[in-house]
Design an enzyme around this catalytic site. Structure first.
Site, mmCIF file in Angstrom:
data_model
loop_
_atom_site.group_PDB
_atom_site.id
_atom_site.type_symbol
_atom_site.label_atom_id
_atom_site.label_comp_id
_atom_site.label_asym_id
_atom_site.label_seq_id
_atom_site.Cartn_x
_atom_site.Cartn_y
_atom_site.Cartn_z
ATOM 1 N N THR A 79 18.554 6.184 -15.980
ATOM 2 C CA THR A 79 19.713 6.528 -16.788
ATOM 3 C C THR A 79 20.325 7.743 -16.125
ATOM 4 O O THR A 79 19.654 8.412 -15.345
ATOM 5 C CB THR A 79 19.243 6.900 -18.210
ATOM 6 O OG1 THR A 79 18.568 5.786 -18.750
ATOM 7 C CG2 THR A 79 20.364 7.315 -19.128
ATOM 8 N N ASP A 109 15.119 -2.598 -24.749
ATOM 9 C CA ASP A 109 15.160 -1.526 -25.758
ATOM 10 C C ASP A 109 15.060 -2.073 -27.177
ATOM 11 O O ASP A 109 14.928 -1.317 -28.134
ATOM 12 C CB ASP A 109 16.450 -0.700 -25.621
ATOM 13 C CG ASP A 109 16.317 0.398 -24.571
ATOM 14 O OD1 ASP A 109 15.198 0.629 -24.086
ATOM 15 O OD2 ASP A 109 17.332 1.034 -24.239
HETATM 16 O O1 DON Z 1 19.066 3.731 -24.130
HETATM 17 C C1 DON Z 1 17.979 4.245 -23.946
HETATM 18 O O2 DON Z 1 17.506 5.087 -24.672
HETATM 19 C C2 DON Z 1 17.191 3.849 -22.726
HETATM 20 N N1 DON Z 1 17.664 2.599 -22.203
HETATM 21 C C3 DON Z 1 17.278 4.950 -21.730
HETATM 22 C C4 DON Z 1 16.348 4.772 -20.584
HETATM 23 C C5 DON Z 1 16.223 6.012 -19.803
HETATM 24 O O3 DON Z 1 16.716 7.042 -20.159
HETATM 25 C C6 DON Z 1 15.439 5.963 -18.586
HETATM 26 N N2 DON Z 1 15.738 7.144 -17.795
HETATM 27 N N3 DON Z 1 15.316 7.842 -17.087
#
Ligand code: DON
Length: 555
Positions: free
Chosen positions: A357, A399
């Site tokens: 992310t 998720d």
């Molecule tokens: O939306 C979310 O919370 C996750 N898909 C985020 C994943 C994430 O932050 C991975 N990062 N380093």
């Protein structure tokens, strides 16, 4: 001021500010540039959230309607998705199916989100702000080993098109080489001429055809149906500051608010020094309690009713404080929610979130602020690159709650409110946040890191507001994290040993990141932050030095 994980994306934003663009123009430029120079997380095949706070509520300088907006361009489950889609005939999880390959993707929202933001709040128009990204993809850019290390991923290698585009069929890119992405350049050019091409044109055709050929779910009808949701941000208060943050379908804002509500009953500075046992104890116990509610109640607000008002209530926070011991941790299995505030939760399950992310922050000379976090979920998402289009698709379906009652590796628990359903958005932890005081922006906050996003934003907020660190010190300060289950206090490798020892003595299960694994860097998150000096109005960037290729810059 623009702060992002990649210096070339920051440059793209600054270039647009110099052309007279506002914070939203610059943010959209950064988002598309990151899709080129940081394609493991920057994306057009994923989704995310953009929090916009115009500096002026009226007059010719106001952006849009002058009010804060939360642009929800989170991915959404395709129409063919169903609650048990990742289970076999015996009801067991089919390993990896929600994380890798054609079935793992939600309908991407990034292009629609950027187009919406630019149309309603931008000044220069999509075509102009996409030029830096198109140029980077077409003419190429020089990568470094640090940013290219994750391009060797096995998930990418498993997809022929991804292996061709991002791995040159096995002749992996090395630091110092020029990377050109001509397919992506052509796709971006198409979007700049007509963003609807992604949802109703040639790009939509390519996505639907690739999905159909490989057993994926996303159809042209799904793409055509995708809608940005323009939501009202959550608002909270903490020790004389106000903050705007992420509402559901992110869990981030409401959990942050609950954490800060619990902590607002303490003077953390008086309790102890920055990162002392006394402070870390109080903050961790607030994390534990707020994450318990996250696990039980949250999901897509368009599909579930959630006790958000109760979660945000100051009386509820007060009742939580009464359950906290002065020194000792409350074991998570013994943690009992104060009676009389919340409805009976649906049955619990365990579930993980994963790594890839990115967050960036922008404030322009007028004081308009943008806090944007967006994602493919895993590194390069599902690892699927759409034939001839040059971009990776997300694996955001992971998720969701794939199977009620199944604990998995990362141990983050979520409830049936987050079960899969057609057109539903999976619960996120992304927490783009803007902090104000006396009506002026003071901080722009956010980070990647799955569940650690929320505690990283809380750590950064508290570092500045309670501990008086400057924005760079806040970005660099040692992080700690607790998410209720598993019952462990994660600390970064750089976290002070004396504090960790004191917490252990008091009964905490402290886990130092990277302690037993030389390949684990022992850090997490990536805070790309801005502070505004209250006296001079000067914009101060805090770039997370854990990532050596980012940059804070202005002009
Ligand atoms: O939306 C979310 O919370 C996750 N898909 C985020 C994943 C994430 O932050 C991975 N990062 N380093």
């Amino acid at each position: 001021m623009v702060v992002s994980i990649h210096h070339l994306a920051t440059d793209a934003g600054v270039e647009i500010l110099k052309q007279g663009g506002n914070a939203v123009d610059a943010a959209v430029a950064v988002a598309f540039a990151l899709a080129v120079v940081y394609p493991q997380a920057g994306n057009i095949g994923g989704g995310g959230f953009m929090l916009i706070r115009p500096a002026h509520s009226s007059g010719s300088k106001k952006l849009g309607d002058g009010k804060p907006h939360f642009i929800d361009y989170r991915e959404e489950a395709p129409a063919a998705a169903s609650r048990d889609m990742y289970l076999d005939a015996d009801g067991n999880m089919i390993e990896g199916m929600s994380m890798q390959g054609y079935m793992a993707s939600g309908v991407p929202g990034t292009v629609a989100g950027m187009d919406y933001a630019e149309k309603h709040f931008g000044r220069l128009g999509l075509k102009a702000v996409m030029q830096p990204a198109i140029r980077l993809a077409r003419d190429g850019y020089v990568g470094t080993d640090a940013e290219l290390s994750t391009w060797k991923s096995k998930t990418l290698a498993a997809n022929a098109e991804a292996h061709r585009v991002y791995q040159r069929n096995g002749n992996y890119y090395k630091g110092g080489e020029t990377i050109k992405l001509p397919d992506l350049a052509a796709t971006l050019e198409r979007i700049s001429n007509n963003p609807d091409d992604f949802y109703n044109g040639t790009i939509a055709d390519a996505i639907a055809a690739d999905m159909a050929e490989h057993g994926g779910n996303i159809t042209k009808v799904d793409l055509a149906a995708y809608q940005v949701k323009d939501r009202v941000p959550l608002e909270g208060k903490y020790h004389g500051y106000k903050f705007l943050t992420a509402p559901p379908p992110s869990s981030g804002g409401i959990v942050l608010q609950e954490i800060l509500n619990i902590l607002s009953g303490y003077n953390l500075r008086k309790a102890g020094a920055d990162r002392s046992q006394a402070q870390v104890h109080l903050i961790t116990e607030a994390f534990r309690r707020a994450f318990m509610d996250r696990a039980d109640y949250l999901g897509d607000p368009d599909f579930t009713t959630m006790p958000l008002t109760q979660m945000a209530s100051k009386n509820y926070a007060k009742a939580w404080r009464k359950t906290m011991d002065a020194i000792k941790p409350t074991p998570s299995k013994e943690l009992a929610r104060p009676a009389g505030f919340m409805p009976e939760p649906p049955k619990q399950i365990e579930k993980h979130e994963s790594m890839q992310t990115t967050h960036f922050s922008v404030v322009d000379a007028d004081g308009n602020a943008v806090s944007n976090t967006y994602t493919l979920n895993f590194n390069f998402g599902s690892g699927v690159v759409i034939q001839g289009m040059g971009f990776a698709m997300n694996d955001e379906m992971d998720d969701f709650t794939s199977k009620v009652g199944v604990p998995n590796g990362f141990g983050l628990i979520q409830g049936p409110n987050n079960a899969i359903a057609p057109h539903k958005r999976p619960l996120s932890a992304m927490t783009p946040t803007i902090v104000t005081k006396n009506g002026k922006v003071r901080l722009v906050l956010g980070s990647p890191g799955g569940p650690t996003i929320i505690t990283t934003v809380a750590n950064d907020f508290i570092s500045v507001v309670d501990n008086g660190l400057n924005i760079q010190q806040a970005a660099d300060a040692p992080r700690f994290h607790h998410q209720y289950l598993p019952d462990q206090l994660d600390v970064e490798k750089r976290f002070p040993a004396a504090t960790a020892d004191a917490l252990k003595t008091n009964g905490y299960n402290v886990k130092r990141s990277g302690e037993f694994d030389e390949h684990n860097p022992g850090v997490w998150g990536d805070s790309e932050l801005i502070a505004v000096d209250p006296k001079t109005g000067e914009l101060l960037g805090g770039h997370d030095t854990r990532k050596p290729f980012g940059k804070a810059d202005g002009y």
